[in-house]
Write an enzyme that holds these catalytic residues in place. Structure first.
Site, short mmCIF file in Angstrom:
data_model
loop_
_atom_site.label_atom_id
_atom_site.label_comp_id
_atom_site.label_asym_id
_atom_site.label_seq_id
_atom_site.Cartn_x
_atom_site.Cartn_y
_atom_site.Cartn_z
NE ARG A 57 -3.83 -2.15 0.39
CZ ARG A 57 -4.93 -2.41 1.08
NH1 ARG A 57 -5.41 -1.53 1.91
NH2 ARG A 57 -5.57 -3.54 0.89
CD GLU A 86 -3.47 3.00 2.67
OE1 GLU A 86 -4.64 3.27 2.95
OE2 GLU A 86 -2.87 2.02 3.13
NE ARG A 117 -6.33 2.50 11.88
CZ ARG A 117 -7.61 2.24 11.74
NH1 ARG A 117 -8.16 1.27 12.42
NH2 ARG A 117 -8.35 2.92 10.91
CG HIS A 118 -2.48 2.63 8.11
ND1 HIS A 118 -3.12 3.45 8.99
CD2 HIS A 118 -3.44 2.11 7.30
CE1 HIS A 118 -4.43 3.43 8.73
NE2 HIS A 118 -4.65 2.63 7.71
CD GLU A 159 -11.05 -2.04 8.11
OE1 GLU A 159 -11.43 -0.85 8.08
OE2 GLU A 159 -10.54 -2.63 7.14
CB SER A 213 -12.26 -4.78 4.81
OG SER A 213 -13.22 -3.93 4.30
NE ARG A 243 -4.69 -2.23 10.48
CZ ARG A 243 -5.50 -1.46 9.78
NH1 ARG A 243 -6.80 -1.63 9.85
NH2 ARG A 243 -5.02 -0.50 9.03
#
Ligand code: ATP
Length: 464
Positions: A236, A238, A244-245, A387, A390, A438
Site C-alpha cells: 500500500r 498510502e 496501524r498502517h 478494523e 474488510s 493487525r
C-alpha cells in the site's frame, strides 16, 4: 562427540550427564574464582559455570581466561556436566539445573559494542515502573537494529505466535475445504483500480505491486475453485504514518461461493477467529506470559455468539454518544474506537462485525443491497475497536459490474481480463481481506503494529 541438546529439553532427569549445547552468551559474571555465564537459546536460558584453578576443575586456566572475555551475543558451544544447584537459578528459564563447563568452542564472535544490549532490551515495563533509573531503549532504535531485537524474549514470543496464527488460519481454512492459492504480486494496472499503488517499470511498461489479491482471487472463483484463500504480501503506497498502517503487510485473503446470503461468510469468519484465538491462547501460554510481562494486556472479552451491528445502528449509537457522522459517511478512526467502547459496554465483546456499509464507501466490485442500493452487502470485523477485516459479497453479474466501473470512472482497459472473466458466468460469491499484523496486534493489545511485522516498512522506513 556428544549429541547436540537443546537447552529447553534439558531437566533434572539429565543430572550428571555430559551434554553439548549451543547458544548465545547472554551475560557473564566473573567472581574471581568462578565464572557464571548465562547461555541463551531463543527464550530458554541456562547457567553455565566454570571454576578457576580449582584442583580437578575440568576447564584449563587459559580457556577460562578466554571465556571470561568473550563478547556478549557471541554464538558458542559448550560441553558440560548437568547438576542440580544448591539454590534455584532465578535469572534463567532453567532454574533447577546448571552446567559445569568441561570445554567450549566459540563458533562466531560478536563485536563488543552492540547498538542495543539484550540485557537492556529485556527490562520489562514493570521493572522500569519499580525502578525508573533502569535504561530504556527507544522503540525505533530497536527497529533499526532488528536482528538484535528479534533475539529478545518479546520478539521471539511474538513471532512464534505469528507462526501459530498462520498455522491455525491455514488449518481452519483447509478443514473447511478452502484451496490455498498464490496470485501475482507484480501486476499490470492497479489491483483495485485505486491510487495508492507502488508503480514499477516493467520492461518499459507501467506495472505496480499488488494492493490486494482481490481481482485474482475472484478470477479463481470464476475458474471454478469454490473456496480459495491466499496468505501473502500486500503493498500500500498510502502515506499513513499511524500505529496501524504499514506499506507492506501480510494479507490473509479468502473468497467463496455462497448459497443464499453473504452472512454464510460472516459466520464462517467469526468461527475461524474464535478457533484461532482459542488455539493461540492454549498453545502459546509461555509466549503470552512473556508478552504480559512487557505489556499490561487487557483480557480479551468475547461474547458467547457473534454480535452483528448494522451500519445504521452503529450511526445511531455513535450519534447518541456525541458523533456528528452523516448517514452515509465512513467511520473515522475515532468513530471506530468510540463504537468499539460502546459495543463493548452494550454487548460485552471485543470482537464484533459491522454490516451493510454505504455503497459509496466500498469498492466498485461490492454487491449493493438490492433492497436499498444506498447500502451494500458488506462487513468489517472489529477487534478492540479497530478494523481487522474488510469483506463483502461481490457483484457477479457482468452487466452490473460494467455499469459500476463506468459510473465510478474506473479505467476498464486496465482491468479488462478481470471484467471479461464475468462474461463467461460467475457464481454468487463473497470474501474478505484480513491484516495478519493487525490481528496479532489487537489480540495481544500492542500499542503499535510494527511489533508484529518481522521487518516493518512504513512511509518513513524502508530499511532494514
Ligand atoms: P484502513 O481503513 O484501516 O486503512 P482499509 O479499509 O484500507 O483499512 P482494506 O483495504 O479493506 O483496509 O484491507 C483489508 C484489511 O487489511 C484491513 O481490515 C486491515 O486488517 C488490513 N490493512 C489494510 N491496510 C493496512 C495497512 N496499511 N497496514 C496493515 N494492515 C492493513
Amino acid at each position: 562427540m556428544y549429541q547436540l541438546s537443546e537447552i529447553k529439553n534439558l531437566s533434572v532427569l539429565n543430572n550428571q550427564e555430559i551434554v553439548r549445547v549451543r547458544g548465545r552468551v547472554f551475560s557473564k559474571k566473573d567472581c574471581g574464582k568462578v565464572l557464571f555465564l548465562i547461555l541463551r537459546d531463543g527464550i530458554d536460558t541456562l547457567q553455565a559455570v566454570a571454576l578457576k584453578n580449582k584442583e580437578g576443575a575440568p576447564l584449563p586456566i587459559d580457556d577460562y581466561n578466554v571465556l571470561r572475555k568473550v563478547e556478549n551475543e557471541s554464538f558458542i558451544e559448550i560441553v558440560g556436566k548437568i547438576y542440580g544447584p544448591e539454590k534455584p537459578v532465578l535469572a534463567c528459564s532453567q532454574k533447577c539445573i546448571e552446567l559445569e563447563i568441561v570445554s567450549y568452542t566459540i563458533l562466531s564472535r560478536s563485536v563488543l559494542d552492540l547498538p542495543i544490549t539484550l540485557k537492556e532490551a529485556a527490562i520489562t515495563e514493570e521493572q522500569k515502573h519499580d525502578n525508573p533509573l533502569l535504561p530504556s531503549i527507544q522503540y525505533f532504535k530497536r527497529l533499526d537494529n532488528r536482528v538484535l531485537d528479534l533475539r529478545t524474549d518479546l520478539s521471539q514470543a511474538i513471532f512464534r505466535m505469528n507462526d501459530g496464527l498462520l498455522f491455525y488460519f491455514q488449518k481452519y481454512l483447509r478443514k473447511n475445504k478452502f484451496v490455498e492459492i498464490k496470485t501475482p504480486k507484480l501486476i499490470g494496472g492497479a489491483s483495485e483500480g485505486g491510487a495508492d499503488v507502488f508503480k514499477v517499470d516493467y520492461f518499459g511498461k507501467p506495472a505496480c505491486l499488488a494492493q490486494s489479491p482481490q481481482l485474482y482471487k475472484q478470477m479463481a472463483i470464476i475458474g471454478d475453485f469454490k473456496r480459495v484463500f491466499e496468505i501473502g504480501p500486500v503493498f500500500r503506497a498510502e502515506n499513513s504514518n499511524t500505529n496501524r498502517h504499514l506499506t507492506e503487510f501480510v494479507g490473509v485473503d479468502l473468497e467463496m461461493v455462497i448459497d443464499k446470503t453473504y452472512m454464510e461468510v460472516v459466520h464462517l469468519l467469526y468461527n475461524m477467529f474464535i478457533y484461532v484465538f482459542d488455539q493461540l491462547s492454549s498453545a502459546y501460554k509461555a509466549e503470552l506470559e512473556i508478552v504480559r510481562s512487557f505489556f499490561d494486556l487487557p483480557q480479551l472479552t468475547l461474547a458467547p455468539k457473534l454480535v452483528v451491528v448494522e451500519f445504521s445502528e452503529a450511526i445511531d449509537l455513535l450519534r447518541a454518544n456525541g458523533s456528528k457522522m452523516g448517514d452515509l459517511d465512513d467511520f473515522s478512526t475515532e468513530d471506530e474506537k468510540l463504537l468499539g467502547s460502546i459495543v463493548k459496554e452494550k454487548y460485552e465483546t471485543d470482537l464484533y462485525v459491522v454490516t451493510k456499509y454505504p455503497s459509496s464507501v466500498r469498492p466498485f466490485y461490492t454487491m449493493p443491497d438490492l433492497k436499498d442500493t444506498r447500502y451494500s452487502n458488506s462487513y468489517d470485523f472489529m477487534l478492540r475497536g479497530e478494523e481487522i477485516l474488510s469483506g463483502a459479497q461481490r457483484v457477479h453479474d457482468h452487466t452490473m459490474l460494467a455499469e459500476r466501473v463506468a459510473e465510478l470512472g474506473i479505467d476498464a482497459t486496465a482491468i479488462r481480463h478481470y471484467l471479461d472473466a464475468f462474461k463467461y458466468g460467475a457464481p454468487p460469491h463473497a470474501g474478505a481481506g484480513i491484516g495478519l499484523e493487525r490481528i496479532l496486534r489487537y489480540f495481544l493489545g500492542f500499542p503499535d503494529i510494527r511489533y508484529c511485522n518481522l521487518f516493518p516498512h512504513d512511509p518513513k522506513r524502508l530499511y532494514p
